[in-house]
Design an enzyme around this catalytic site. Sequence first.
Site, PDB file in Angstrom:
ATOM      1  N   HIS A  38       0.841  -1.199   0.000  1.00 33.79           N
ATOM      2  CA  HIS A  38       0.000   0.000   0.000  1.00 33.79           C
ATOM      3  C   HIS A  38       0.883   1.258   0.000  1.00 33.79           C
ATOM      4  O   HIS A  38       0.586   2.234  -0.687  1.00 33.79           O
ATOM      5  CB  HIS A  38      -0.861   0.061   1.269  1.00 33.79           C
ATOM      6  CG  HIS A  38      -1.832  -1.075   1.408  1.00 33.79           C
ATOM      7  ND1 HIS A  38      -1.707  -2.039   2.382  1.00 33.79           N
ATOM      8  CD2 HIS A  38      -2.942  -1.395   0.699  1.00 33.79           C
ATOM      9  CE1 HIS A  38      -2.695  -2.899   2.280  1.00 33.79           C
ATOM     10  NE2 HIS A  38      -3.459  -2.548   1.258  1.00 33.79           N
ATOM     11  N   GLY A 148      -2.711  -2.156  -7.032  1.00 32.07           N
ATOM     12  CA  GLY A 148      -1.522  -3.011  -7.107  1.00 32.07           C
ATOM     13  C   GLY A 148      -1.708  -4.141  -8.104  1.00 32.07           C
ATOM     14  O   GLY A 148      -2.798  -4.711  -8.229  1.00 32.07           O
ATOM     15  N   SER A 186       0.721  -9.004   1.402  1.00 30.48           N
ATOM     16  CA  SER A 186      -0.728  -9.088   1.445  1.00 30.48           C
ATOM     17  C   SER A 186      -1.149  -8.977   2.904  1.00 30.48           C
ATOM     18  O   SER A 186      -0.449  -9.496   3.792  1.00 30.48           O
ATOM     19  CB  SER A 186      -1.183 -10.446   0.889  1.00 30.48           C
ATOM     20  OG  SER A 186      -2.502 -10.738   1.322  1.00 30.48           O
TER      21      SER A 186
END
Length: 292
Positions: A38, A148, A186
């Site tokens: 992120h 992403g 993740s």
Amino acid sequence: MEIINRRKRMMSVARKLRREENRTIGFVPTMGALHEGHLSLIHEARALCDVVVVSVFVNPTQFGPSEDFNAYPRDLTRDSGLLAEYNVDYVFAPTVEEIYPPGFSTYVTVEGLTDKLEGSSRPGHFRGVTTVVAILLNVVRPNFAFFGQKDAQQSIVIKRMVADLGFNTEIVVLPIVREESGLALSSRNAYLDDAERQAATVLIRSLTRARAAYNEGEHTASRLAEIVRSSIAKEPLARIDYVSINDAETLDEIERVDDRPAVLSLAVFIGKTRLIDNVILGGTEKQVGANA
Ligand code: PAF
């Protein structure tokens, strides 16, 4: 940095930024539990835009009934601290009722592209994603929105929706960020214990083996997929959901990887945790906008 919970407040702040101050808005939608993946999107938004807005919203409509909506990691205090460090201007963190008020009954569906891969394993998932992203884009009206490449199909579906519905936002897709071990970052990696985290590196190891075979001249899709499958089969903690090679734009299954970019993607359970990963084969990096 201001944290905004209300759609109306977010809309009026964004309107003022655009109209009165003539500033470009970069938007990074997230479900929180922020990690370096992120942060790489935020970094790019910061570089490209005057103002950065990040949403933190665990979207119930994109989880199936037996999926991890309740268990999904939530820590707005930690996330806000990271976002402040990254010089984010606004955090949009609405409640579920704010996004889906009583009587809510309008959903956005992208047909075709959402039938396969993640869409076929997780029925209804993309309807939830496109619905919430449409709402968020309408609220923030950003010049650029950042996604992403790890969620390769999601990026393709969102690009389609934005083109079809005429959103005035450019979708930017950025490369997968990986741990040193190669494991793609993740939020769900938090579910893995030490043995599973080690086992999960089989995803990138298998994809890398297939990419090496491709580079050495193996262009038949079924053989490349078989290299991935046989490599994962050696890992006792791993169970394959799918391994697939698809055109990187249309997501059509292909027989050979040639000039057009193809996405070699997989979903694999490591213990109870379902992880996804992908690499791009064929074409050039520029053709897909991002490579793994
Ligand atoms: O990729 C995600 O985190 C989510 O699917 C998104 C785009 C924030 C929509 O809830």
